[in-house]
Design an enzyme around this catalytic site. Structure first.
Site, PDB file in Angstrom:
ATOM      1  N   GLU A  66       1.012  -0.773  -0.097  1.00 52.92           N
ATOM      2  CA  GLU A  66      -0.248  -0.190  -0.554  1.00 52.92           C
ATOM      3  C   GLU A  66       0.703   1.540   0.117  1.00 52.92           C
ATOM      4  OE1 GLU A  66      -3.425  -2.049   2.887  1.00 52.92           O
ATOM      5  OE2 GLU A  66      -1.422  -1.053   3.657  1.00 52.92           O
ATOM      6  N   ASP A 171      -1.554 -15.812  22.747  1.00 50.70           N
ATOM      7  CA  ASP A 171      -1.847 -16.023  20.904  1.00 50.70           C
ATOM      8  C   ASP A 171      -1.763 -17.505  20.322  1.00 50.70           C
ATOM      9  OD1 ASP A 171       0.647 -14.357  19.402  1.00 50.70           O
ATOM     10  OD2 ASP A 171       0.118 -16.609  18.730  1.00 50.70           O
ATOM     11  N   GLY A 235      -5.976  -5.906  13.909  1.00 58.65           N
ATOM     12  CA  GLY A 235      -5.593  -6.914  12.719  1.00 58.65           C
ATOM     13  C   GLY A 235      -6.301  -6.626  12.135  1.00 58.65           C
ATOM     14  N   GLY A 236      -7.290  -6.630  11.740  1.00 55.91           N
ATOM     15  CA  GLY A 236      -8.543  -6.182  10.968  1.00 55.91           C
ATOM     16  C   GLY A 236      -8.638  -4.997   9.881  1.00 55.91           C
ATOM     17  N   ASP A 237      -7.856  -5.631   9.247  1.00 56.28           N
ATOM     18  CA  ASP A 237      -7.155  -4.005   7.898  1.00 56.28           C
ATOM     19  C   ASP A 237      -7.553  -3.882   6.820  1.00 56.28           C
ATOM     20  OD1 ASP A 237      -5.175  -5.052   8.434  1.00 56.28           O
ATOM     21  OD2 ASP A 237      -3.653  -4.170   9.483  1.00 56.28           O
TER      22      ASP A 237
HETATM   23  P1  NAD Z   1       2.463 -10.362  13.838  1.00 54.29           P
HETATM   24  O1  NAD Z   1       2.456 -11.536  12.199  1.00 54.29           O
HETATM   25  O2  NAD Z   1       3.885 -10.289  13.657  1.00 54.29           O
HETATM   26  O3  NAD Z   1       1.691 -11.352  14.453  1.00 54.29           O
HETATM   27  C1  NAD Z   1       0.283 -11.787  14.514  1.00 54.29           C
HETATM   28  C2  NAD Z   1       0.198 -12.966  15.746  1.00 54.29           C
HETATM   29  O4  NAD Z   1      -0.945 -12.873  15.452  1.00 54.29           O
HETATM   30  C3  NAD Z   1       1.076 -14.022  16.067  1.00 54.29           C
HETATM   31  O5  NAD Z   1       2.065 -13.920  16.938  1.00 54.29           O
HETATM   32  C4  NAD Z   1       0.258 -14.944  15.791  1.00 54.29           C
HETATM   33  O6  NAD Z   1       0.517 -16.224  16.708  1.00 54.29           O
HETATM   34  C5  NAD Z   1      -0.858 -14.496  16.387  1.00 54.29           C
HETATM   35  N1  NAD Z   1      -2.312 -15.175  16.484  1.00 54.29           N
HETATM   36  C6  NAD Z   1      -2.725 -15.455  14.422  1.00 54.29           C
HETATM   37  N2  NAD Z   1      -3.916 -16.100  14.585  1.00 54.29           N
HETATM   38  C7  NAD Z   1      -4.519 -15.650  16.208  1.00 54.29           C
HETATM   39  C8  NAD Z   1      -5.616 -16.351  16.430  1.00 54.29           C
HETATM   40  N3  NAD Z   1      -6.172 -16.316  16.153  1.00 54.29           N
HETATM   41  N4  NAD Z   1      -6.007 -16.146  18.134  1.00 54.29           N
HETATM   42  C9  NAD Z   1      -4.433 -15.566  18.122  1.00 54.29           C
HETATM   43  N5  NAD Z   1      -3.280 -15.374  18.226  1.00 54.29           N
HETATM   44  C10 NAD Z   1      -3.651 -15.597  16.402  1.00 54.29           C
HETATM   45  O7  NAD Z   1       1.954  -9.514  13.112  1.00 54.29           O
HETATM   46  P2  NAD Z   1       2.159  -8.009  13.594  1.00 54.29           P
HETATM   47  O8  NAD Z   1       3.101  -7.247  13.315  1.00 54.29           O
HETATM   48  O9  NAD Z   1       1.657  -7.770  15.362  1.00 54.29           O
HETATM   49  O10 NAD Z   1       0.254  -6.844  13.525  1.00 54.29           O
HETATM   50  C11 NAD Z   1      -0.968  -7.787  13.970  1.00 54.29           C
HETATM   51  C12 NAD Z   1      -1.553  -7.415  12.673  1.00 54.29           C
HETATM   52  O11 NAD Z   1      -2.090  -6.124  12.877  1.00 54.29           O
HETATM   53  C13 NAD Z   1      -1.757  -7.259  11.597  1.00 54.29           C
HETATM   54  O12 NAD Z   1      -3.190  -8.530  11.071  1.00 54.29           O
HETATM   55  C14 NAD Z   1      -1.624  -6.019  11.177  1.00 54.29           C
HETATM   56  O13 NAD Z   1      -1.909  -6.530   9.848  1.00 54.29           O
HETATM   57  C15 NAD Z   1      -2.166  -5.141  11.827  1.00 54.29           C
HETATM   58  N6  NAD Z   1      -1.563  -3.711  11.795  1.00 54.29           N
HETATM   59  C16 NAD Z   1      -2.648  -2.641  11.812  1.00 54.29           C
HETATM   60  C17 NAD Z   1      -2.167  -1.489  11.782  1.00 54.29           C
HETATM   61  C18 NAD Z   1      -3.568  -0.799  12.560  1.00 54.29           C
HETATM   62  O14 NAD Z   1      -3.060   0.500  12.170  1.00 54.29           O
HETATM   63  N7  NAD Z   1      -4.611  -0.935  12.368  1.00 54.29           N
HETATM   64  C19 NAD Z   1      -0.958  -1.472  11.705  1.00 54.29           C
HETATM   65  C20 NAD Z   1       0.181  -2.520  12.138  1.00 54.29           C
HETATM   66  C21 NAD Z   1       0.401  -3.810  12.002  1.00 54.29           C
END
Ligand code: NAD
Length: 352
Positions: A66, A171, A235-237
């Site tokens: 993006e 997690d 996480g929903g993005d």
């Molecule tokens: P990451 O991959 O480092 O961590 C995600 C974690 O979620 C992993 O440890 C995984 O094992 C765990 N996980 C997956 N499914 C699960 C479930 N059902 N129950 C419990 N744990 C579960 O990712 P990250 O960098 O920490 O990012 C997390 C989320 O946040 C991503 O979806 C990312 O796109 C989003 N994000 C959003 C913003 C925002 O501004 N809203 C900014 C950055 C990241």
């Protein structure tokens, strides 16, 4: 003149990952999140001044890449960012980013920066800012589902900005929870490791969901959300990537960053297009209600918006004067005679 010694005007300060880590460690992660939070809040307060557009997204089966541009008329900023939920299992970051801040007056960049760490800081700062306005008064306990890269930043932000004292971590991968717990050891937070999402949200005032999975997942179901809770859903993005059961959305008052982007990318993508939502900047400005009762469920449906990156870049740009954690990049061609670009190339050959 770039041939042998570039002019200072053509040099662009570059903050590498190394230098960003130096900056974070010299200020302190929690303090830096607090200070970025103040910049984000100030920019939300002058929201109408910004050029706004939903981010430009290139989707693939694996993830999304993006571009996130915005401008306040004086500065222009953009971030390049990816989101690849399968990356972590392959040894890559789920989210990586870099960005640029430029002067609108002449279009020259004034900052080029890594933004993987900066995105984690600004996302945490934005979440905490929303919670400052929406979470129940005196909130002390937060459940965190998803303990990956964003987790510790979020925990520190809620401790510093909102006053959270206890975080309950869960997690699906226990190694992620162990990692987060280890990293938060010296934070002063009371960290509780949980074996299920249900256990993590028991008795908390705030629930943060920060999982990564490219599907309409249900990391939080309706029966897990009691009245009065604030949900910080980050996480929903992305289209087809959500975390909450739809019934939770129907019970909650929903707050978003920029509706045209959130309607496509956020949790609310599963709702009708005209489902009522409130824009966070209006709450911050006093133009709309935030939390109005103790029993209300508030939901910050965060997707991340360009102005937050702009605020974070603005903050880092101001810090350059204090710490000097950057190098100058010879990024802009700058011939003595602006029209003689070709001549500059030829002279560089003979200068060798
Ligand atoms: P990451 O991959 O480092 O961590 C995600 C974690 O979620 C992993 O440890 C995984 O094992 C765990 N996980 C997956 N499914 C699960 C479930 N059902 N129950 C419990 N744990 C579960 O990712 P990250 O960098 O920490 O990012 C997390 C989320 O946040 C991503 O979806 C990312 O796109 C989003 N994000 C959003 C913003 C925002 O501004 N809203 C900014 C950055 C990241």
């Amino acid at each position: 003149m770039n041939t042998l010694s570039p002019s200072p005007l053509a040099m662009v300060p570059f903050v590498s990952v190394d230098n960003m880590m130096r900056l974070v460690n010299s200020i302190g992660a929690a303090q830096m999140i607090l200070e970025i939070c103040e910049y984000i809040e100030a920019d939300f307060k002058r929201w109408p001044e910004f050029d706004k557009t939903p981010r430009v997204a290139a989707h693939s089966e694996e993830g999304v890449i993006e571009l996130m541009p915005t401008s306040d008329g004086e500065y222009y900023g953009f971030k390049y960012v990816n989101g690849h939920p399968a990356n972590m299992a392959r040894g890559f970051q789920t989210v990586t980013a870099f960005g640029v801040l430029a002067k609108v007056l002449n279009g020259y960049p004034v900052l080029f920066s890594e933004m993987t760490i900066l995105t984690a800081l600004r996302t945490a700062a934005t979440s905490a800012l929303a919670a400052k306005y929406l979470a129940p008064k005196g909130a002390k306990a937060m459940g965190m589902i998803g303990n990956g890269a964003q987790c510790e930043f979020q925990a520190l932000a809620f401790q510093k900005v909102v006053g959270v004292e206890t975080v309950r971590l869960y997690d699906i991968d226990p190694l992620a929870t162990e990692k987060a717990s280890r990293n938060l050891k010296s934070s002063g937070l009371n960290v509780i490791i949980c074996r299920s999402a249900e256990e993590a949200v028991t008795g908390v005032d705030i629930i943060t969901t920060c999982t990564a999975d490219k599907q309409n997942a249900t990391v939080l179901s309706d029966n897990m959300v009691g009245s009065g809770v604030h949900i910080n859903a980050i996480g929903g993005d992305c289209p087809g990537k959500t975390e909450l059961h739809r019934d939770i959305l129907l019970r909650a008052n929903i707050f978003v960053e920029y509706p045209p982007q959130t309607r496509v990318e956020g949790e609310i993508q599963v709702l009708d297009e005209d489902h009522p939502i409130t824009e966070l900047w209006q709450v911050i400005n006093g133009q709309a209600d935030g939390r109005t009762s103790e029993r209300q469920i508030t939901l910050f449906d965060s997707v991340g918006f360009a102005t937050e990156d702009f605020s974070a870049l603005r903050y880092v740009h101001h810090q350059l004067k204090n710490g000097g954690h950057y190098i100058n990049l010879d990024l802009l061609a700058d011939p003595d005679d602006p029209r003689d670009l070709f001549g500059m190339v030829i002279r560089a050959k003979s200068a060798k």
